[in-house]
Design a protein around this motif. Structure first.
Motif, PDB file in Angstrom:
ATOM      1  N   LEU A 298      13.060  28.780  14.364  1.00 42.07           N
ATOM      2  CA  LEU A 298      13.265  28.778  15.818  1.00 42.07           C
ATOM      3  C   LEU A 298      12.175  29.583  16.521  1.00 42.07           C
ATOM      4  O   LEU A 298      11.669  29.173  17.573  1.00 42.07           O
ATOM      5  CB  LEU A 298      14.644  29.345  16.151  1.00 42.07           C
ATOM      6  CG  LEU A 298      15.852  28.478  15.771  1.00 42.07           C
ATOM      7  CD1 LEU A 298      17.149  29.212  16.075  1.00 42.07           C
ATOM      8  CD2 LEU A 298      15.802  27.151  16.515  1.00 42.07           C
ATOM      9  N   VAL A 299      11.817  30.736  15.931  1.00 40.81           N
ATOM     10  CA  VAL A 299      10.757  31.556  16.534  1.00 40.81           C
ATOM     11  C   VAL A 299       9.451  30.779  16.585  1.00 40.81           C
ATOM     12  O   VAL A 299       8.762  30.753  17.622  1.00 40.81           O
ATOM     13  CB  VAL A 299      10.581  32.867  15.741  1.00 40.81           C
ATOM     14  CG1 VAL A 299       9.322  33.603  16.190  1.00 40.81           C
ATOM     15  CG2 VAL A 299      11.797  33.758  15.910  1.00 40.81           C
ATOM     16  N   VAL A 300       9.094  30.131  15.490  1.00 39.63           N
ATOM     17  CA  VAL A 300       7.848  29.365  15.446  1.00 39.63           C
ATOM     18  C   VAL A 300       7.885  28.210  16.438  1.00 39.63           C
ATOM     19  O   VAL A 300       6.900  27.940  17.141  1.00 39.63           O
ATOM     20  CB  VAL A 300       7.593  28.859  14.013  1.00 39.63           C
ATOM     21  CG1 VAL A 300       6.418  27.892  13.985  1.00 39.63           C
ATOM     22  CG2 VAL A 300       7.325  30.036  13.081  1.00 39.63           C
ATOM     23  N   LEU A 301       9.013  27.517  16.534  1.00 41.90           N
ATOM     24  CA  LEU A 301       9.127  26.394  17.472  1.00 41.90           C
ATOM     25  C   LEU A 301       8.991  26.863  18.919  1.00 41.90           C
ATOM     26  O   LEU A 301       8.328  26.211  19.731  1.00 41.90           O
ATOM     27  CB  LEU A 301      10.462  25.679  17.269  1.00 41.90           C
ATOM     28  CG  LEU A 301      10.602  24.847  15.988  1.00 41.90           C
ATOM     29  CD1 LEU A 301      12.005  24.293  15.867  1.00 41.90           C
ATOM     30  CD2 LEU A 301       9.574  23.719  15.961  1.00 41.90           C
ATOM     31  N   VAL A 302       9.610  27.989  19.240  1.00 43.73           N
ATOM     32  CA  VAL A 302       9.510  28.512  20.610  1.00 43.73           C
ATOM     33  C   VAL A 302       8.073  28.893  20.942  1.00 43.73           C
ATOM     34  O   VAL A 302       7.557  28.558  22.020  1.00 43.73           O
ATOM     35  CB  VAL A 302      10.450  29.732  20.783  1.00 43.73           C
ATOM     36  CG1 VAL A 302      10.151  30.450  22.098  1.00 43.73           C
ATOM     37  CG2 VAL A 302      11.908  29.281  20.756  1.00 43.73           C
ATOM     38  N   VAL A 303       7.407  29.578  20.021  1.00 45.09           N
ATOM     39  CA  VAL A 303       6.028  30.006  20.279  1.00 45.09           C
ATOM     40  C   VAL A 303       5.104  28.790  20.367  1.00 45.09           C
ATOM     41  O   VAL A 303       4.180  28.762  21.201  1.00 45.09           O
ATOM     42  CB  VAL A 303       5.561  30.984  19.188  1.00 45.09           C
ATOM     43  CG1 VAL A 303       4.088  31.318  19.360  1.00 45.09           C
ATOM     44  CG2 VAL A 303       6.384  32.261  19.241  1.00 45.09           C
ATOM     45  N   LEU A 304       5.322  27.773  19.549  1.00 46.05           N
ATOM     46  CA  LEU A 304       4.532  26.547  19.649  1.00 46.05           C
ATOM     47  C   LEU A 304       4.765  25.870  20.998  1.00 46.05           C
ATOM     48  O   LEU A 304       3.822  25.332  21.607  1.00 46.05           O
ATOM     49  CB  LEU A 304       4.883  25.591  18.512  1.00 46.05           C
ATOM     50  CG  LEU A 304       4.372  25.970  17.122  1.00 46.05           C
ATOM     51  CD1 LEU A 304       4.869  24.971  16.083  1.00 46.05           C
ATOM     52  CD2 LEU A 304       2.847  26.043  17.089  1.00 46.05           C
TER      53      LEU A 304
END
Length: 297
Positions: A43-49
């Protein structure tokens, strides 16, 4: 599928439906079994992307314009990450800076991945002399600390996002080259490779169609690990002033701008630093999961 099985499927469509539902339940069960840390990291990676690709969906403040009346305001309901010394919204600058940070990181990892994979493939197949020469070059590069090597390269090339991407890529090439060479040597002596050679298939075709698909998996998992390391390296170089120049936002630059106000306005440095740490830890967690998935049981 035989003709009898096919006719049975046609006569009993409920069996196909049950099979589809079973596969759906297995997929759901697999998702539920994923560790909470892996789900959170994803989720963190998806949000930052999403920040990097569509920053306008997350911010309404102009990251380049400041309001002197609200300078150095702590985090609050209107400015989630507070404001900086010029009254600019730090959350907007962090979101807008994601594109610069992750874009430069992606270029660096892609360059090191392609170059290292090519060198490892050549070293593993071209013979002892070429292998020895390439690996000695890799040893020299690997003997220098990666950040110091990146600093030396960027000092010779000059400042700028592209130049620091090249510098970080040069420092990451040895890892990819060594791993790719090891995987090529591992698969080169396999029975199916020997069978392909005896059947008259040319060496380049064997490498591209048989060796490379088997060897590329671990190298891809390494790319995920190197992505996190590249985020740290690029942020460090930007902190030192070699990357994106003010007033454009970039994560390492945000930390550099806030270091003079750390005692009184901690959020200027701590919050961008936490964002970098969160991205690096999340990417490394996903990379660890990929390596575990590929490891034979």
């Amino acid at each position: 599928m035989t003709a009898t099985e096919f006719s049975t499927r046609l006569e009993d469509p409920e069996e196909e439906s049950v099979g589809t539902q079973g596969r759906g339940r297995r997929t759901t069960t697999t998702m539920l079994r994923l560790p909470f840390g892996l789900i959170l990291s994803s989720l963190v990676v998806l949000v930052v992307l999403a920040w990097a690709v569509l920053p306008s969906l997350f911010v309404t403040e102009n990251p380049l314009l400041g309001d002197p009346d609200i300078r150095l305001s702590p985090p609050n309901a209107h400015h989630w990450f507070g404001t900086d010394h010029l009254g600019r919204d730090i959350f907007s600058r962090v979101v807008q800076g994601a594109g610069a940070s992750l874009g430069t990181t992606a270029i660096a990892v892609l360059m090191s991945f392609v170059t290292g994979t090519f060198l490892g493939l050549v070293a593993g197949t071209a013979g002892r002399v070429v292998d020895t020469v390439l690996m000695r070059i890799v040893d020299v590069l690997q003997s220098v600390p990666s950040l110091l090597l990146s600093l030396a390269v960027v000092a010779s090339l000059g400042s700028g996002p592209v130049n620091i991407a090249v510098a970080v890529a040069v420092a990451s090439v040895p890892s990819f080259a060594r791993l790719m060479r090891g995987e090529v040597l591992r698969w080169r002596n396999s029975l199916f490779i020997e069978a392909a050679t005896m059947s008259g298939i040319r060496t380049p075709e064997i490498l591209l169609r048989h060796v490379l698909p088997h060897a590329i998996g671990p190298v891809g998992a390494l790319a995920a690990i190197e992505f996190g390391a590249a985020v740290l390296a690029i942020s460090a170089l930007s902190f030192l002033g070699f990357g994106t120049q003010p007033p454009d936002p970039e994560w390492g630059l945000l930390i550099s701008e806030g270091r003079d106000y750390l005692a009184s306005s901690w959020w200027m440095t701590v919050i961008p630093g936490l964002v970098i740490a969160g991205v690096v830890v999340s990417v490394n967690r996903i990379a660890h999961a990929l390596q575990t998935e590929r490891r034979p049981s």
